[in-house]
Design an enzyme around this catalytic site. Structure first.
Site, PDB file in Angstrom:
ATOM      1  N   LYS A 166      -6.904  11.195  -3.817  1.00  0.00           N
ATOM      2  CA  LYS A 166      -8.300  10.788  -3.894  1.00  0.00           C
ATOM      3  C   LYS A 166      -8.813  10.949  -5.326  1.00  0.00           C
ATOM      4  O   LYS A 166      -8.616  11.999  -5.951  1.00  0.00           O
ATOM      5  CB  LYS A 166      -9.145  11.642  -2.946  1.00  0.00           C
ATOM      6  CG  LYS A 166      -8.840  11.380  -1.490  1.00  0.00           C
ATOM      7  CD  LYS A 166      -9.281   9.975  -1.091  1.00  0.00           C
ATOM      8  CE  LYS A 166      -8.862   9.660   0.334  1.00  0.00           C
ATOM      9  NZ  LYS A 166      -9.303   8.307   0.753  1.00  0.00           N
ATOM     10  N   ASP A 194      -7.043   6.449  -4.686  1.00  0.00           N
ATOM     11  CA  ASP A 194      -8.096   5.864  -3.848  1.00  0.00           C
ATOM     12  C   ASP A 194      -9.446   6.417  -4.294  1.00  0.00           C
ATOM     13  O   ASP A 194      -9.690   7.621  -4.181  1.00  0.00           O
ATOM     14  CB  ASP A 194      -7.833   6.234  -2.381  1.00  0.00           C
ATOM     15  CG  ASP A 194      -8.841   5.623  -1.418  1.00  0.00           C
ATOM     16  OD1 ASP A 194      -9.743   4.893  -1.866  1.00  0.00           O
ATOM     17  OD2 ASP A 194      -8.715   5.886  -0.206  1.00  0.00           O
ATOM     18  N   GLU A 220      -6.885   1.940  -4.965  1.00  0.00           N
ATOM     19  CA  GLU A 220      -7.581   1.527  -3.740  1.00  0.00           C
ATOM     20  C   GLU A 220      -9.092   1.673  -3.897  1.00  0.00           C
ATOM     21  O   GLU A 220      -9.576   2.670  -4.437  1.00  0.00           O
ATOM     22  CB  GLU A 220      -7.066   2.398  -2.595  1.00  0.00           C
ATOM     23  CG  GLU A 220      -7.681   2.112  -1.233  1.00  0.00           C
ATOM     24  CD  GLU A 220      -6.921   2.869  -0.135  1.00  0.00           C
ATOM     25  OE1 GLU A 220      -5.687   2.997  -0.237  1.00  0.00           O
ATOM     26  OE2 GLU A 220      -7.571   3.341   0.810  1.00  0.00           O
ATOM     27  N   GLU A 246     -10.671  -1.843   3.733  1.00  0.00           N
ATOM     28  CA  GLU A 246     -10.979  -1.038   4.916  1.00  0.00           C
ATOM     29  C   GLU A 246     -12.441  -1.180   5.317  1.00  0.00           C
ATOM     30  O   GLU A 246     -12.813  -0.801   6.418  1.00  0.00           O
ATOM     31  CB  GLU A 246     -10.603   0.435   4.695  1.00  0.00           C
ATOM     32  CG  GLU A 246     -11.477   1.154   3.700  1.00  0.00           C
ATOM     33  CD  GLU A 246     -10.990   2.581   3.433  1.00  0.00           C
ATOM     34  OE1 GLU A 246      -9.978   2.723   2.733  1.00  0.00           O
ATOM     35  OE2 GLU A 246     -11.615   3.532   3.920  1.00  0.00           O
ATOM     36  N   ASP A 269      -8.515  -2.151   8.735  1.00  0.00           N
ATOM     37  CA  ASP A 269      -8.274  -1.107   9.734  1.00  0.00           C
ATOM     38  C   ASP A 269      -8.246  -1.789  11.096  1.00  0.00           C
ATOM     39  O   ASP A 269      -9.228  -2.429  11.485  1.00  0.00           O
ATOM     40  CB  ASP A 269      -9.378  -0.039   9.674  1.00  0.00           C
ATOM     41  CG  ASP A 269      -9.031   1.173  10.516  1.00  0.00           C
ATOM     42  OD1 ASP A 269      -8.629   0.991  11.695  1.00  0.00           O
ATOM     43  OD2 ASP A 269      -9.135   2.305  10.007  1.00  0.00           O
ATOM     44  N   HIS A 296      -5.179   0.139   6.940  1.00  0.00           N
ATOM     45  CA  HIS A 296      -5.869   1.426   6.829  1.00  0.00           C
ATOM     46  C   HIS A 296      -5.786   2.122   8.189  1.00  0.00           C
ATOM     47  O   HIS A 296      -5.976   1.496   9.227  1.00  0.00           O
ATOM     48  CB  HIS A 296      -7.333   1.185   6.458  1.00  0.00           C
ATOM     49  CG  HIS A 296      -8.178   2.423   6.429  1.00  0.00           C
ATOM     50  ND1 HIS A 296      -9.009   2.798   7.469  1.00  0.00           N
ATOM     51  CD2 HIS A 296      -8.315   3.379   5.489  1.00  0.00           C
ATOM     52  CE1 HIS A 296      -9.639   3.922   7.157  1.00  0.00           C
ATOM     53  NE2 HIS A 296      -9.231   4.307   5.959  1.00  0.00           N
ATOM     54  N   GLU A 329      -0.092   4.009   6.662  1.00  0.00           N
ATOM     55  CA  GLU A 329      -0.898   5.128   6.164  1.00  0.00           C
ATOM     56  C   GLU A 329      -0.844   6.244   7.200  1.00  0.00           C
ATOM     57  O   GLU A 329      -1.240   6.061   8.356  1.00  0.00           O
ATOM     58  CB  GLU A 329      -2.348   4.675   5.940  1.00  0.00           C
ATOM     59  CG  GLU A 329      -3.245   5.837   5.570  1.00  0.00           C
ATOM     60  CD  GLU A 329      -4.582   5.429   4.982  1.00  0.00           C
ATOM     61  OE1 GLU A 329      -5.042   4.305   5.244  1.00  0.00           O
ATOM     62  OE2 GLU A 329      -5.174   6.251   4.251  1.00  0.00           O
TER      63      GLU A 329
HETATM   64 CA    CA Z   1      -9.222   4.489   1.592  1.00  0.00          CA
END
Ligand code: CA
Length: 375
Positions: A166, A194, A220, A246, A269, A296, A329
């Site tokens: 992240k 991300d 991302e 996503e 997703d 996602h 993922e």
């Molecule tokens: Ca994400």
């Protein structure tokens, strides 16, 4: 066969060690599960990704169209539900609720025919999928560089060949953390980042330039989902592939993104973008436009099984003896009921098997669902 009841279960549970991404601090895990019953005793389960109570009210709004309908008529039901609320929500919670219903109907269909969902969707193209570890969130560590490096090294030790860090906490911080994680995992594991749309294009490009040398697998959600021109700028400026999607919904939402090739990797997703019915269509569109598709996933075992059923039929891109296979993922962050409501889905050396039982291929534990149900 006819649908006799539609039940919604908003779930929640606090976690022991809260963590942060660029938009929020996570102290509670939530989910919206949907159970659809039929007059033949077959029951299907689905999951929606989004605020559980809002999704529950969407699904309840659909219920009168569903009860009495034939659950095998999947496209017909999808169109009817989409049209029901189209004027009020072509994206967001309306489609997230629709997704949960669609997944439960696929579960019923698979159980009715005694085959896994991916068989009904034309597969399998593959029976196992390489997973990447989603984790590396920011926790209340004394030294986050050490905390993240330790966590990342743990994923390598566990057998993961890829993981995602992240970012979006400030450029200098992100550069330090990326250095630390790459240093901990060596050159052989793939590393993606991300930002959860925490930057504008200027900052995203500035960060990307400083970490490009780390061979980042993808960047991302560098910018907000509404800023498609920003995506285009980031993609043009960096050698890092750009991923997102996503927060996008249905084939209509992905149409222009794919036609304009604004992303290198799309990440709908399945529990949000329209369910298995719609995401198979989006995956076929992505293949037609030469864009990678990596779903996602951030839910319970139901969401994971759903993603695996879809991953079994995501087209090879491009087809050939050595295609670029889609990854799964695999959320490794704390989740009290991820594998309480279903049996555990595990990886071995970073590889996850596609479930082969009827429907989604998992059994849902109703007692666990009741235990985590919101009061
Ligand atoms: Ca994400």
């Amino acid at each position: 066969m006819k649908i006799t009841a539609v039940n919604v279960y908003p779930l929640s549970a606090p976690i022991r060690e809260p963590f942060r991404f660029s938009q929020a601090r996570v102290g509670t895990r939530v989910a919206l599960l949907v159970e659809i019953e039929t007059d033949e005793g077959i029951v299907g389960w689905g999951e929606g990704y989004g605020p559980p109570r809002l999704l529950a009210s969407v699904v309840e709004n659909y219920a009168e169209l569903l009860v009495g309908a034939d659950p095998l008529a999947g496209d017909a039901i999808w169109e009817a539900l989409y049209n029901r609320l189209r004027d009020h929500g072509q994206k967001g919670v309306v489609i997230q609720g629709l997704s949960a219903v669609d997944i439960a109907l696929w579960d019923i269909r698979g159980k009715a025919f005694g085959v896994p969902v991916h068989r009904l969707m034309g597969g399998p193209l593959r029976t196992e999928v390489q997973a990447y570890a989603t984790g590396l969130y920011l926790k209340d560590w004394d030294d986050p560089a050490i905390g993240l490096a330790d966590e990342a090294a743990g994923y390598v030790e566990e057998g993961f060949k890829a993981m995602k860090l992240k970012v979006g906490f400030g450029i200098d911080h992100d550069v330090q953390m990326t250095d630390a994680v790459r240093g901990a995992i060596g050159d052989h594991a793939a590393l993606m980042i991300d930002a959860n749309h925490g930057y504008d294009a200027v900052s995203a490009i500035a960060l990307g330039r400083r970490i490009e040398h780390h061979r980042i697998g993808w960047f991302e959600e560098p910018v907000p989902p509404e800023d498609l021109r920003g995506y285009r700028e980031v993609k043009a400026a960096l050698s890092i592939p750009v991923a997102g999607g996503e927060c996008e919904f249905t084939r209509f939402g992905f149409r222009d993104i794919l036609a304009e090739r604004m992303f290198d990797v799309v990440q709908p997703d399945t529990c949000a973008a329209g369910g298995l019915t719609e995401c198979k269509k989006i995956a076929d569109m992505a293949a037609a436009f030469g864009v990678r598709y990596v779903p996602h996933v951030w839910g319970t075992g139901i969401a994971i099984a759903t993603a695996l059923q879809l991953l079994a039929v995501v087209p090879r891109n491009p087809p050939g003896l050595y295609p670029n296979e889609p990854m799964m993922e695999f959320d490794q962050s704390e989740h009290p009921f991820r594998f309480e409501v279903t049996p555990r889905i595990s990886h071995r050396d970073g590889i996850v098997q596609v479930p082969t039982g009827p429907g989604l291929g998992i059994e849902v534990d109703r007692d666990a669902v009741m235990h985590y149900r919101m009061g």
